[in-house]
Design a protein around this motif. Structure first.
Motif, mmCIF file in Angstrom:
data_model
loop_
_atom_site.group_PDB
_atom_site.id
_atom_site.type_symbol
_atom_site.label_atom_id
_atom_site.label_comp_id
_atom_site.label_asym_id
_atom_site.label_seq_id
_atom_site.Cartn_x
_atom_site.Cartn_y
_atom_site.Cartn_z
ATOM 1 N N ALA A 1 4.021 -4.693 22.832
ATOM 2 C CA ALA A 1 3.991 -3.516 21.957
ATOM 3 C C ALA A 1 2.723 -2.692 22.112
ATOM 4 C CB ALA A 1 4.148 -3.950 20.501
ATOM 5 N N ILE A 2 1.583 -3.315 22.367
ATOM 6 C CA ILE A 2 0.327 -2.541 22.440
ATOM 7 C C ILE A 2 0.314 -1.593 23.640
ATOM 8 C CG2 ILE A 2 -2.163 -2.754 22.815
ATOM 9 C CD1 ILE A 2 -2.098 -5.113 20.834
ATOM 10 N N PRO A 3 0.633 -2.023 24.859
ATOM 11 C CA PRO A 3 0.660 -1.034 25.954
ATOM 12 C C PRO A 3 1.732 0.037 25.773
ATOM 13 C CG PRO A 3 0.609 -3.263 26.834
ATOM 14 C CD PRO A 3 0.825 -3.377 25.363
ATOM 15 N N VAL A 4 2.905 -0.368 25.296
ATOM 16 C CA VAL A 4 3.963 0.622 25.063
ATOM 17 C C VAL A 4 3.538 1.571 23.949
ATOM 18 C CG1 VAL A 4 6.363 0.930 24.325
ATOM 19 C CG2 VAL A 4 5.780 -0.888 25.913
ATOM 20 N N GLY A 5 2.869 1.042 22.919
ATOM 21 C CA GLY A 5 2.378 1.892 21.838
ATOM 22 C C GLY A 5 1.307 2.859 22.294
ATOM 23 N N LEU A 6 0.418 2.409 23.171
ATOM 24 C CA LEU A 6 -0.604 3.313 23.708
ATOM 25 C C LEU A 6 0.021 4.374 24.603
ATOM 26 C CD1 LEU A 6 -3.486 0.810 24.472
ATOM 27 C CD2 LEU A 6 -3.341 2.470 22.605
#
Length: 176
Positions: A132-137
């Motif tokens: 989720a963190i890379p996709v969120g960024l």
């Protein structure tokens, strides 16, 4: 090196921010939208005019932010929906994290067994955040938040500054 102390109370006391936002948390959603003004009053083009000076604009903004507060909340919610619909990566990220946390919460602390593999809840949360963190960024949430601040500020403050007070309210503040 000396620290710089910024007196936030002195900066915000002129705007009455504490007083303005105190009513937001005091009621339910139904009471919040109970004073929703009619669309014909909110878009009354006969009352739109350019303020003569900054004092008139400030009094209009103070009056209209209180008078149309529920309408401005609806405008903000509509802008949020528009921002999410025009940024599908951010919408996917929000749905992915929400559904992932819901599924992990449904396990009630038990391990997830898929075939011969066993995953603990901490491993599942770690896997969820690693994805989720890379996709969120990538979905640029800061751009969306800054767009929401700018668009709602221009629309709401612009409307509040341009919408003249009703005739009965315009003379109520004057001394006889």
């Amino acid at each position: 090196m000396a620290r710089i102390q910024i007196p936030l109370d002195m900066l915000t006391s002129r705007l009455n921010l504490g007083e303005r936002f105190s009513g937001l948390s005091s009621g339910t959603m139904s009471t919040r939208f109970a004073n929703l003004r009619p669309v014909s009053e909110f878009f009354d083009f006969k009352r739109l005019s350019k303020p003569e000076d900054f004092g008139v604009m400030q009094s209009r903004v103070n009056y209209n932010l209180g008078h149309f507060s529920s309408n401005y909340s609806v405008v903000f919610v509509m802008l949020c929906i528009y921002a999410l619909l025009t940024n599908p990566a951010l919408l996917f990220t929000i749905v992915f994290v929400t559904v992932g946390m819901w599924v992990i919460g449904k396990l009630d602390g038990r391990d997830l067994e898929i075939g011969p593999h066993r995953f603990t809840t901490s491993q599942l949360y770690t896997g969820l955040y690693v994805i989720a963190i890379p996709v969120g960024l990538y979905s640029s949430p800061w751009r969306t938040v800054l767009w929401l601040i700018g668009a709602s500020g221009v629309l709401i403050i612009g409307h509040a500054a341009m919408m003249d007070k009703p005739i009965d309210e315009a003379f109520s503040g004057e001394a006889v």
